[in-house]
Design a protein around this motif. Structure first.
Motif, short mmCIF file in Angstrom:
data_model
loop_
_atom_site.label_atom_id
_atom_site.label_comp_id
_atom_site.label_asym_id
_atom_site.label_seq_id
_atom_site.Cartn_x
_atom_site.Cartn_y
_atom_site.Cartn_z
N ARG A 13 -3.59 -17.51 -73.04
CA ARG A 13 -4.91 -17.93 -73.52
C ARG A 13 -5.19 -19.36 -73.08
O ARG A 13 -6.29 -19.68 -72.61
CB ARG A 13 -4.97 -17.83 -75.04
N VAL A 14 -4.22 -20.22 -73.22
CA VAL A 14 -4.38 -21.62 -72.82
C VAL A 14 -4.70 -21.72 -71.33
O VAL A 14 -5.57 -22.49 -70.91
CB VAL A 14 -3.14 -22.45 -73.19
N LEU A 15 -4.03 -20.92 -70.52
CA LEU A 15 -4.29 -20.94 -69.08
C LEU A 15 -5.73 -20.54 -68.79
O LEU A 15 -6.42 -21.21 -68.01
CB LEU A 15 -3.31 -20.03 -68.32
N VAL A 16 -6.22 -19.48 -69.42
CA VAL A 16 -7.61 -19.07 -69.18
C VAL A 16 -8.57 -20.16 -69.65
O VAL A 16 -9.56 -20.46 -68.97
CB VAL A 16 -7.93 -17.72 -69.87
N GLN A 17 -8.28 -20.80 -70.77
CA GLN A 17 -9.11 -21.90 -71.24
C GLN A 17 -9.11 -23.07 -70.25
O GLN A 17 -10.15 -23.69 -70.01
CB GLN A 17 -8.64 -22.38 -72.62
N ASP A 18 -7.96 -23.35 -69.68
CA ASP A 18 -7.86 -24.42 -68.69
C ASP A 18 -8.63 -24.08 -67.41
O ASP A 18 -9.28 -24.93 -66.82
CB ASP A 18 -6.40 -24.74 -68.38
N ILE A 19 -8.54 -22.83 -66.99
CA ILE A 19 -9.30 -22.38 -65.82
C ILE A 19 -10.80 -22.54 -66.11
O ILE A 19 -11.56 -23.07 -65.30
CB ILE A 19 -8.98 -20.91 -65.47
N TYR A 20 -11.22 -22.11 -67.28
CA TYR A 20 -12.62 -22.18 -67.69
C TYR A 20 -13.13 -23.62 -67.66
O TYR A 20 -14.19 -23.91 -67.11
CB TYR A 20 -12.76 -21.59 -69.10
N ARG A 21 -12.34 -24.52 -68.22
CA ARG A 21 -12.73 -25.94 -68.27
C ARG A 21 -12.85 -26.52 -66.85
O ARG A 21 -13.81 -27.22 -66.53
CB ARG A 21 -11.72 -26.73 -69.09
N ALA A 22 -11.86 -26.23 -66.00
CA ALA A 22 -11.89 -26.74 -64.62
C ALA A 22 -13.10 -26.18 -63.87
O ALA A 22 -13.81 -26.93 -63.18
CB ALA A 22 -10.60 -26.39 -63.89
N GLN A 23 -13.36 -24.89 -64.02
CA GLN A 23 -14.50 -24.29 -63.34
C GLN A 23 -15.82 -24.88 -63.85
O GLN A 23 -16.75 -25.09 -63.07
CB GLN A 23 -14.50 -22.77 -63.52
N SER A 24 -15.89 -25.15 -65.13
CA SER A 24 -17.08 -25.74 -65.70
C SER A 24 -17.35 -27.13 -65.12
O SER A 24 -18.47 -27.44 -64.72
CB SER A 24 -16.94 -25.83 -67.23
N MET A 25 -16.30 -27.94 -65.07
CA MET A 25 -16.45 -29.29 -64.51
C MET A 25 -16.85 -29.22 -63.04
O MET A 25 -17.72 -29.97 -62.58
CB MET A 25 -15.16 -30.10 -64.65
N ALA A 71 0.55 -23.67 -63.74
CA ALA A 71 -0.84 -23.46 -63.32
C ALA A 71 -1.79 -24.17 -64.29
O ALA A 71 -2.77 -24.79 -63.86
CB ALA A 71 -1.15 -21.97 -63.26
N SER A 72 -1.50 -24.10 -65.59
CA SER A 72 -2.32 -24.80 -66.58
C SER A 72 -2.38 -26.29 -66.28
O SER A 72 -3.43 -26.92 -66.36
CB SER A 72 -1.76 -24.60 -68.00
N ASP A 73 -1.23 -26.83 -65.92
CA ASP A 73 -1.17 -28.25 -65.60
C ASP A 73 -2.06 -28.59 -64.41
O ASP A 73 -2.78 -29.59 -64.41
CB ASP A 73 0.28 -28.65 -65.33
N ILE A 74 -2.05 -27.74 -63.41
CA ILE A 74 -2.87 -27.96 -62.21
C ILE A 74 -4.37 -27.91 -62.56
O ILE A 74 -5.15 -28.77 -62.15
CB ILE A 74 -2.52 -26.94 -61.10
N TYR A 75 -4.76 -26.89 -63.33
CA TYR A 75 -6.17 -26.78 -63.73
C TYR A 75 -6.58 -27.96 -64.61
O TYR A 75 -7.70 -28.48 -64.48
CB TYR A 75 -6.45 -25.46 -64.45
N ASN A 76 -5.70 -28.39 -65.49
CA ASN A 76 -6.00 -29.54 -66.34
C ASN A 76 -6.20 -30.81 -65.52
O ASN A 76 -7.13 -31.59 -65.78
CB ASN A 76 -4.87 -29.78 -67.35
N ARG A 77 -5.33 -31.01 -64.54
CA ARG A 77 -5.48 -32.20 -63.69
C ARG A 77 -6.80 -32.16 -62.93
O ARG A 77 -7.48 -33.17 -62.80
CB ARG A 77 -4.30 -32.33 -62.72
N ARG A 78 -7.15 -30.98 -62.43
CA ARG A 78 -8.42 -30.83 -61.70
C ARG A 78 -9.60 -31.14 -62.62
O ARG A 78 -10.52 -31.87 -62.24
CB ARG A 78 -8.54 -29.41 -61.11
N ALA A 79 -9.60 -30.58 -63.81
CA ALA A 79 -10.69 -30.84 -64.76
C ALA A 79 -10.76 -32.32 -65.12
O ALA A 79 -11.86 -32.90 -65.19
CB ALA A 79 -10.50 -29.99 -66.02
N ASN A 80 -9.62 -32.94 -65.33
CA ASN A 80 -9.60 -34.36 -65.68
C ASN A 80 -10.07 -35.24 -64.54
O ASN A 80 -10.67 -36.30 -64.78
CB ASN A 80 -8.21 -34.77 -66.15
N GLU A 81 -9.82 -34.84 -63.29
CA GLU A 81 -10.32 -35.59 -62.14
C GLU A 81 -11.85 -35.55 -62.08
O GLU A 81 -12.49 -36.53 -61.73
CB GLU A 81 -9.77 -35.01 -60.83
#
Length: 137
Positions: A60-72, A112-122
């Motif tokens: 679930r966390v991974l999908v949430q992280d993907i969602y956040r990165a895609q949104s940004m 993968a969650s870490d990668i999506y989080n870094r992308r969203a944070n960038e």
């Protein structure tokens, strides 16, 4: 003894007048309802995510992280922060998860969650600027 009783009575009155009312204390209790300040009609997460077993919560966390990165990414790429861009349906994030990560083990999903989080944070500072200008931050 009488002097002591008067002092205790006086102390009780003073404390009673200076103590905060119980109503104020009740107002400090957080509400369980979470109504967002912007884009209040956000799409719900897919049912399987809301009902996932605790031991599988990393999915679930991974999908949430993907969602956040895609949104940004969407906000920055389009320069728009309307509600549909910032909070789209979960279809794209869920599709990315199923296509790229569904067969992964826990450790791979956490990476993968870490990668999506870094992308969203960038992208967050750029997205925040765009969204603040639109009043959607």
């Amino acid at each position: 003894m009488m002097h002591r009783t008067i002092r205790l009575t006086w102390l009780t009155i003073v404390l009673g007048l200076t103590a905060p009312p119980l109503v104020a204390e009740r107002n400090l209790i957080p509400s369980l309802e979470s109504i967002p300040d912007v884009c209040s009609e956000r799409p719900n997460e897919p049912n399987w995510m809301e009902n996932i077993a605790l031991r599988d919560a990393y999915q679930r966390v991974l999908v949430q992280d993907i969602y956040r990165a895609q949104s940004m990414e969407r906000v920055v790429e389009t320069g728009s922060c309307d509600c549909a861009a910032r909070f789209p349906t979960w279809d794209s994030a869920e599709g990315t998860f199923r296509e790229n990560h569904a067969g992964a083990n826990r450790s791979e999903m956490l990476q993968a969650s870490d990668i999506y989080n870094r992308r969203a944070n960038e992208l967050r500072p750029q997205a925040k600027t765009i969204c603040e200008a639109a009043g959607n931050w």
